[in-house]
Design a protein around this motif. Structure first.
Motif, PDB file in Angstrom:
ATOM      1  N   SER A   1      46.261 -17.852   5.393  1.00  0.00           N
ATOM      2  CA  SER A   1      45.503 -19.294   5.654  1.00  0.00           C
ATOM      3  C   SER A   1      45.043 -19.452   7.224  1.00  0.00           C
ATOM      4  CB  SER A   1      46.355 -20.297   5.233  1.00  0.00           C
ATOM      5  OG  SER A   1      47.540 -20.456   6.060  1.00  0.00           O
TER       6      SER A   1
ATOM      7  N   SER B   1      44.986 -21.144  -1.603  1.00  0.00           N
ATOM      8  CA  SER B   1      45.155 -19.643  -2.001  1.00  0.00           C
ATOM      9  C   SER B   1      44.494 -19.398  -3.033  1.00  0.00           C
ATOM     10  CB  SER B   1      46.610 -19.695  -2.406  1.00  0.00           C
ATOM     11  OG  SER B   1      46.947 -18.415  -2.948  1.00  0.00           O
TER      12      SER B   1
ATOM     13  N   TYR C   1      43.244 -15.859   0.784  1.00  0.00           N
ATOM     14  CA  TYR C   1      42.647 -17.294   1.031  1.00  0.00           C
ATOM     15  C   TYR C   1      41.458 -17.715   1.290  1.00  0.00           C
ATOM     16  CZ  TYR C   1      47.917 -17.545   1.532  1.00  0.00           C
ATOM     17  OH  TYR C   1      49.055 -17.507   1.302  1.00  0.00           O
TER      18      TYR C   1
END
Length: 176
Positions: free
Chosen positions: A68, A135, A141
């Motif tokens: 992320s 996600s 991501y």
């Protein structure tokens, strides 16, 4: 290289080229896919890369990453790049309009160099106003980001670099 090897390589390459090309355009159910993919985006994320209002300028970017953090960092960099590209385009359009109206100074190489140098510093003044990572089953991501600067801050920052060309800048800044 033996002639057989050359012939075999050419055959494989031509087969690959033919199999990768399509003779007819492919069609998909775009409306359903677009609706699904648009719902994946955060609500604050614009479908336009760049949005200008009377008081602010905002650019948006999206990117993929293995984490992320990586995805959002890349998205911020993409938003900054989008901002720079759109700002450059706006400044160049305003400069060209002024040149067509008879502004000789805006056509000088010195002014163009100073203007481009000033543009290059604006990324440091941008504020990350939103960022988010989601996600994705397929891609790790998906990062989203928005960078913003107020019109006042943009004009001030550019103007500080264009001080030697104050009168020219005064004409140009109104077209931003």
């Amino acid at each position: 290289m033996p002639r057989f090897h050359i012939t075999a390589i050419l055959f494989v390459l031509s087969t690959l080229v033919i199999s990768c090309s399509t003779l007819q355009p492919t069609t998909t159910d775009a409306p359903a896919e677009q609706t699904e993919s648009r719902s994946f985006y955060p609500t604050w994320y614009s479908s336009s890369e760049f949005v200008a209002t009377d008081s602010t300028y905002t650019a948006y970017g999206t990117a993929l990453g293995v984490s992320s953090d990586a995805a959002t960092q890349k998205a911020v960099a993409k938003a900054q790049a989008n901002f720079e590209q759109h700002l450059s385009s706006r400044l160049e359009s305003a400069r060209n309009s002024a040149v067509e109206s008879g502004s000789d100074e805006m056509e000088s190489s010195e002014f163009i160099f100073v203007l481009r140098s000033a543009e290059a510093t604006i990324s440091d003044a941008l504020t990350v106003s939103d960022q988010e990572a989601k996600s994705s089953d397929k891609f790790g991501y998906h990062g989203f980001a928005a960078v913003t600067i107020s019109r006042e801050a943009l004009i001030s920052d550019l103007g500080s670099h264009l001080e030697p060309h104050r009168s020219t800048w005064e004409k140009l800044k109104n077209d931003l």
